[in-house]
Design a protein around this motif. Structure first.
Motif, PDB file in Angstrom:
ATOM      1  N   CYS A   1     -51.111 -18.751 -55.936  1.00 52.44           N
ATOM      2  CA  CYS A   1     -51.240 -19.638 -54.939  1.00 52.44           C
ATOM      3  C   CYS A   1     -49.963 -19.979 -54.007  1.00 52.44           C
ATOM      4  O   CYS A   1     -48.929 -20.122 -54.441  1.00 52.44           O
ATOM      5  CB  CYS A   1     -51.658 -21.128 -55.486  1.00 52.44           C
ATOM      6  SG  CYS A   1     -51.820 -22.155 -54.423  1.00 52.44           S
ATOM      7  N   VAL A   2     -50.201 -19.598 -52.779  1.00 49.99           N
ATOM      8  CA  VAL A   2     -49.220 -19.649 -51.877  1.00 49.99           C
ATOM      9  C   VAL A   2     -49.261 -21.203 -51.099  1.00 49.99           C
ATOM     10  O   VAL A   2     -48.586 -21.617 -49.963  1.00 49.99           O
ATOM     11  CB  VAL A   2     -49.196 -18.782 -50.781  1.00 49.99           C
ATOM     12  CG1 VAL A   2     -48.632 -17.434 -51.450  1.00 49.99           C
ATOM     13  CG2 VAL A   2     -50.374 -18.370 -50.040  1.00 49.99           C
ATOM     14  N   HIS A   3     -50.119 -22.000 -51.618  1.00 56.63           N
ATOM     15  CA  HIS A   3     -50.129 -23.194 -50.962  1.00 56.63           C
ATOM     16  C   HIS A   3     -50.677 -23.611 -49.661  1.00 56.63           C
ATOM     17  O   HIS A   3     -49.996 -24.482 -48.789  1.00 56.63           O
ATOM     18  CB  HIS A   3     -48.775 -24.372 -51.398  1.00 56.63           C
ATOM     19  CG  HIS A   3     -48.554 -24.288 -52.932  1.00 56.63           C
ATOM     20  ND1 HIS A   3     -49.130 -24.613 -54.048  1.00 56.63           N
ATOM     21  CD2 HIS A   3     -47.565 -23.462 -53.533  1.00 56.63           C
ATOM     22  CE1 HIS A   3     -48.711 -24.448 -55.143  1.00 56.63           C
ATOM     23  NE2 HIS A   3     -47.744 -23.645 -54.728  1.00 56.63           N
ATOM     24  N   CYS A   4     -51.197 -22.724 -49.160  1.00 54.57           N
ATOM     25  CA  CYS A   4     -51.853 -22.646 -47.762  1.00 54.57           C
ATOM     26  C   CYS A   4     -52.743 -23.826 -47.446  1.00 54.57           C
ATOM     27  O   CYS A   4     -53.103 -24.101 -46.376  1.00 54.57           O
ATOM     28  CB  CYS A   4     -52.537 -21.277 -47.313  1.00 54.57           C
ATOM     29  SG  CYS A   4     -53.977 -20.906 -48.160  1.00 54.57           S
ATOM     30  N   GLY A   5     -53.439 -24.244 -48.490  1.00 55.28           N
ATOM     31  CA  GLY A   5     -54.488 -25.280 -48.060  1.00 55.28           C
ATOM     32  C   GLY A   5     -55.809 -25.281 -47.728  1.00 55.28           C
ATOM     33  O   GLY A   5     -56.701 -25.836 -47.315  1.00 55.28           O
TER      34      GLY A   5
ATOM     35  N   CYS B   1     -58.272 -23.665 -48.961  1.00 58.42           N
ATOM     36  CA  CYS B   1     -59.277 -24.180 -50.159  1.00 58.42           C
ATOM     37  C   CYS B   1     -59.811 -25.347 -49.801  1.00 58.42           C
ATOM     38  O   CYS B   1     -60.958 -26.049 -49.903  1.00 58.42           O
ATOM     39  CB  CYS B   1     -58.999 -23.768 -51.415  1.00 58.42           C
ATOM     40  SG  CYS B   1     -57.487 -24.515 -52.007  1.00 58.42           S
TER      41      CYS B   1
ATOM     42  N   ILE C   1     -57.642 -26.118 -55.500  1.00 61.03           N
ATOM     43  CA  ILE C   1     -56.482 -25.636 -56.494  1.00 61.03           C
ATOM     44  C   ILE C   1     -55.782 -26.603 -57.533  1.00 61.03           C
ATOM     45  O   ILE C   1     -55.270 -26.575 -58.606  1.00 61.03           O
ATOM     46  CB  ILE C   1     -55.582 -24.724 -55.698  1.00 61.03           C
ATOM     47  CG1 ILE C   1     -54.613 -23.651 -56.515  1.00 61.03           C
ATOM     48  CG2 ILE C   1     -54.401 -25.528 -54.862  1.00 61.03           C
ATOM     49  CD1 ILE C   1     -55.416 -22.582 -57.269  1.00 61.03           C
TER      50      ILE C   1
ATOM     51  N   CYS D   1     -60.008 -18.131 -50.049  1.00 62.35           N
ATOM     52  CA  CYS D   1     -58.645 -18.032 -50.556  1.00 62.35           C
ATOM     53  C   CYS D   1     -57.877 -16.523 -49.984  1.00 62.35           C
ATOM     54  O   CYS D   1     -58.565 -15.714 -50.377  1.00 62.35           O
ATOM     55  CB  CYS D   1     -58.641 -18.191 -51.975  1.00 62.35           C
ATOM     56  SG  CYS D   1     -56.822 -17.809 -52.656  1.00 62.35           S
ATOM     57  N   PRO D   2     -56.869 -16.782 -49.356  1.00 65.76           N
ATOM     58  CA  PRO D   2     -56.326 -15.655 -48.920  1.00 65.76           C
ATOM     59  C   PRO D   2     -55.783 -14.621 -49.917  1.00 65.76           C
ATOM     60  O   PRO D   2     -55.499 -13.446 -49.829  1.00 65.76           O
ATOM     61  CB  PRO D   2     -55.248 -15.934 -47.598  1.00 65.76           C
ATOM     62  CG  PRO D   2     -55.055 -17.373 -48.067  1.00 65.76           C
ATOM     63  CD  PRO D   2     -56.140 -17.824 -48.766  1.00 65.76           C
ATOM     64  N   MET D   3     -55.479 -15.380 -51.091  1.00 68.03           N
ATOM     65  CA  MET D   3     -54.884 -14.719 -52.237  1.00 68.03           C
ATOM     66  C   MET D   3     -55.815 -14.108 -53.255  1.00 68.03           C
ATOM     67  O   MET D   3     -55.645 -13.616 -54.311  1.00 68.03           O
ATOM     68  CB  MET D   3     -53.669 -15.629 -52.876  1.00 68.03           C
ATOM     69  CG  MET D   3     -52.776 -16.090 -52.075  1.00 68.03           C
ATOM     70  SD  MET D   3     -51.772 -14.762 -51.318  1.00 68.03           S
ATOM     71  CE  MET D   3     -50.980 -14.141 -52.845  1.00 68.03           C
TER      72      MET D   3
ATOM     73  N   ILE E   1     -60.936 -19.495 -57.556  1.00 65.66           N
ATOM     74  CA  ILE E   1     -60.911 -21.003 -57.975  1.00 65.66           C
ATOM     75  C   ILE E   1     -61.985 -21.529 -58.697  1.00 65.66           C
ATOM     76  O   ILE E   1     -61.716 -22.177 -59.838  1.00 65.66           O
ATOM     77  CB  ILE E   1     -60.472 -21.874 -56.898  1.00 65.66           C
ATOM     78  CG1 ILE E   1     -59.467 -21.270 -55.810  1.00 65.66           C
ATOM     79  CG2 ILE E   1     -60.096 -23.299 -57.285  1.00 65.66           C
ATOM     80  CD1 ILE E   1     -59.369 -21.818 -54.428  1.00 65.66           C
TER      81      ILE E   1
HETATM   82  S1  SF4 Z   1     -56.636 -21.058 -50.639  1.00 70.41           S
HETATM   83 FE1  SF4 Z   1     -55.781 -19.926 -52.181  1.00 70.41          FE
HETATM   84  S2  SF4 Z   1     -53.569 -19.665 -51.713  1.00 70.41           S
HETATM   85 FE2  SF4 Z   1     -54.372 -21.402 -50.492  1.00 70.41          FE
HETATM   86  S3  SF4 Z   1     -53.846 -23.438 -51.444  1.00 70.41           S
HETATM   87 FE3  SF4 Z   1     -56.015 -22.588 -52.017  1.00 70.41          FE
HETATM   88  S4  SF4 Z   1     -55.603 -21.512 -54.032  1.00 70.41           S
HETATM   89 FE4  SF4 Z   1     -53.706 -21.685 -52.984  1.00 70.41          FE
END
Ligand code: SF4
Ligand code: SF4
Length: 445
Positions: free
Chosen positions: A42-46, A48, A66, A123-125, A129
């Protein structure tokens, strides 16, 4: 009813004495190499958060998808992540996961997650989830922290075959009523039939017309089919609550019915999670391949239409829109089949915004509709669906999951809206081309 394995019974016992250490062990048992990568990624992009209806209607950061995995992430970082032992010695590891924390997180991992997978999509990663929430629930169940309603539903499913206690006498009665309604015999326990139909309790109790619709369609298309008098329950509370043992015990009953009747296919009915359980999770849960194929009902109807065996006449002239059940469309890979069928029987089919794989959940999937304390939040989450439907100006909503149908009907009533919710299979059956009238040869009487 087949015997209940001890492993499934033990799952229910956990609720009697919740234990955070068992929950942590359950989390860690789910952290495979692939899962570990997802917990680290997770890069905490928000992004999701903006995909989840629970966050969108409340703007409460606790409902960020997340974030719901936090106890599992903590357990992993403390016990299993690279250098975790060293970090623990240096006091740099996260603190132990506590019973209080898990009690609080029960609401986040159950009430506010439908396992719908909309967050996974964005989710870009590439973190699944929803799949990770499903895994985290295994730990919650093992530790005794799942909602009491789900343990009770699992108990009923193991004891009676159905999470709401629907037994064979109730199904037999519905079959008799549908036979009277349609004038067609509903085959039961026919050995050697091609297709085995299983049903969800919700269909049997709330939408039994599906049985008559199937009888009419299969008679029309010349499909060899049967219902079983045992092992007919498709709902899998084990998959919803997060217990592989309960899920496997329930699946065994369907497999036993299919093997007993020597069918070639099992039809997964209008129930999203039944499809996930039966088609995608089943062989892995049981540890062996099935001796039959699984087909979703919408997939079979689409195939019959392509083969020219599902001939319809006329179309519904109302403005209709379609709600995509998450487990059949987004997670199940069947976005087009229901649309082809809709276009076959609807003259006024209009798509809602964010249709298909991007559609919003009804709000009741993933066991949420069975959790009493989640009702208020579930009704709030309906706001996303309401906006979608209102954008279409539809006069009726069609879907192909009995649980979605029930949840949508409840929310629509709660909201004071007036909007019928229809089942796709029944809609198709309504427009079947009538059988040709048999013309008997004249006799020289
Ligand atoms: S979309 Fe993916 S990378 Fe971004 S906050 Fe949610 S889990 Fe983390
Ligand atoms: S799976 Fe659906 S309900 Fe659960 S966190 Fe993701 S978007 Fe929200």
């Amino acid at each position: 009813m087949s015997a209940v394995p001890d492993s499934a019974r033990a799952v229910l016992k956990a609720a009697e004495a919740p234990d955070s250490r068992k929950a942590v062990a359950g989390f860690l048992a789910q952290v495979t190499r692939d899962a570990a990568f997802q917990l680290e990624a997770c890069v905490h992009c928000g992004q999701c958060a903006d995909a989840c209806h629970f966050y969108l209607v409340t703007r409460d950061p606790r409902y960020t998808p997340i974030h719901k995995l936090r106890p599992m992430v903590k357990a992993y970082q403390r016990e299993r992540a690279p250098f975790s032992a060293l970090k623990k010695r240096l006091g740099l590891a996260p603190p132990e996961v506590t019973a209080e924390e898990l009690t609080e997180w029960s609401e986040l991992l159950y009430d506010s997650c439908n396992l719908c997978g909309r967050c996974t999509l964005v989710c870009p990663m590439g973190i699944d989830i929803a799949g990770m929430v499903r895994r985290a629930r295994e730990g919650m169940v093992a530790g005794g922290f799942a909602p009491a309603d789900l343990y009770q539903a699992a108990q009923r499913a193991l004891d009676t075959g159905s999470p709401i206690g629907v037994g064979w006498p109730a199904l037999r009665r519905q079959i008799e009523l549908q036979e009277q309604e349609t004038g067609l015999k509903v085959p039961v326990d026919v050995e050697g039939a091609d297709y085995l139909v299983v049903l969800s309790s919700m269909e049997i109790i709330g939408f039994a017309e599906i049985i008559g619709a199937l009888a009419r369609i299969f008679h029309h298309a010349g499909v060899s089919w049967t219902l079983p008098s045992s092992g007919f329950e498709a709902t899998n509370i084990g998959v919803q609550m997060g217990s592989r043992d309960v899920a496997a015990a329930l699946l065994e009953r369907i497999v036993a019915a299919a093997e007993r009747l020597k069918v070639k296919y099992v039809i997964s009915p209008e129930c999203g999670h039944a499809y996930s359980a039966l088609r995608w999770e089943g062989p892995n849960l049981l540890g062996r391949p099935y001796p039959f194929k699984v087909v979703q009902i919408v997939e079979l109807l689409d195939q019959l239409a392509k083969e020219g065996r599902l001939r319809t006449r006329g179309k519904d002239t109302r403005r209709l829109t379609f709600h995509d059940p998450c487990q059949i469309v987004r997670r199940g890979g069947l976005p087009q089949a229901p649309r082809r069928l809709m276009n076959q029987v609807s003259g006024g089919f209009v798509e809602m915004p964010d249709r298909g794989v991007a559609n919003f959940c009804c709000g009741g999937g993933g066991g949420v509709s069975a959790i009493h304390r989640a009702e208020k939040l579930r009704f709030s989450a309906f706001e996303c669906k309401k906006r979608q439907v209102e954008a279409t100006g539809a006069e009726a909503l069609v879907t192909t999951c009995a649980n979605c149908r029930n949840v949508l009907e409840e929310a629509i009533e709660q909201d004071g809206m007036s909007l019928p919710v229809l089942g796709l299979t029944e809609l198709v059956a309504q427009y079947l081309e009538p059988d040709p009238v048999q013309v008997l040869p004249a006799t020289n009487a």
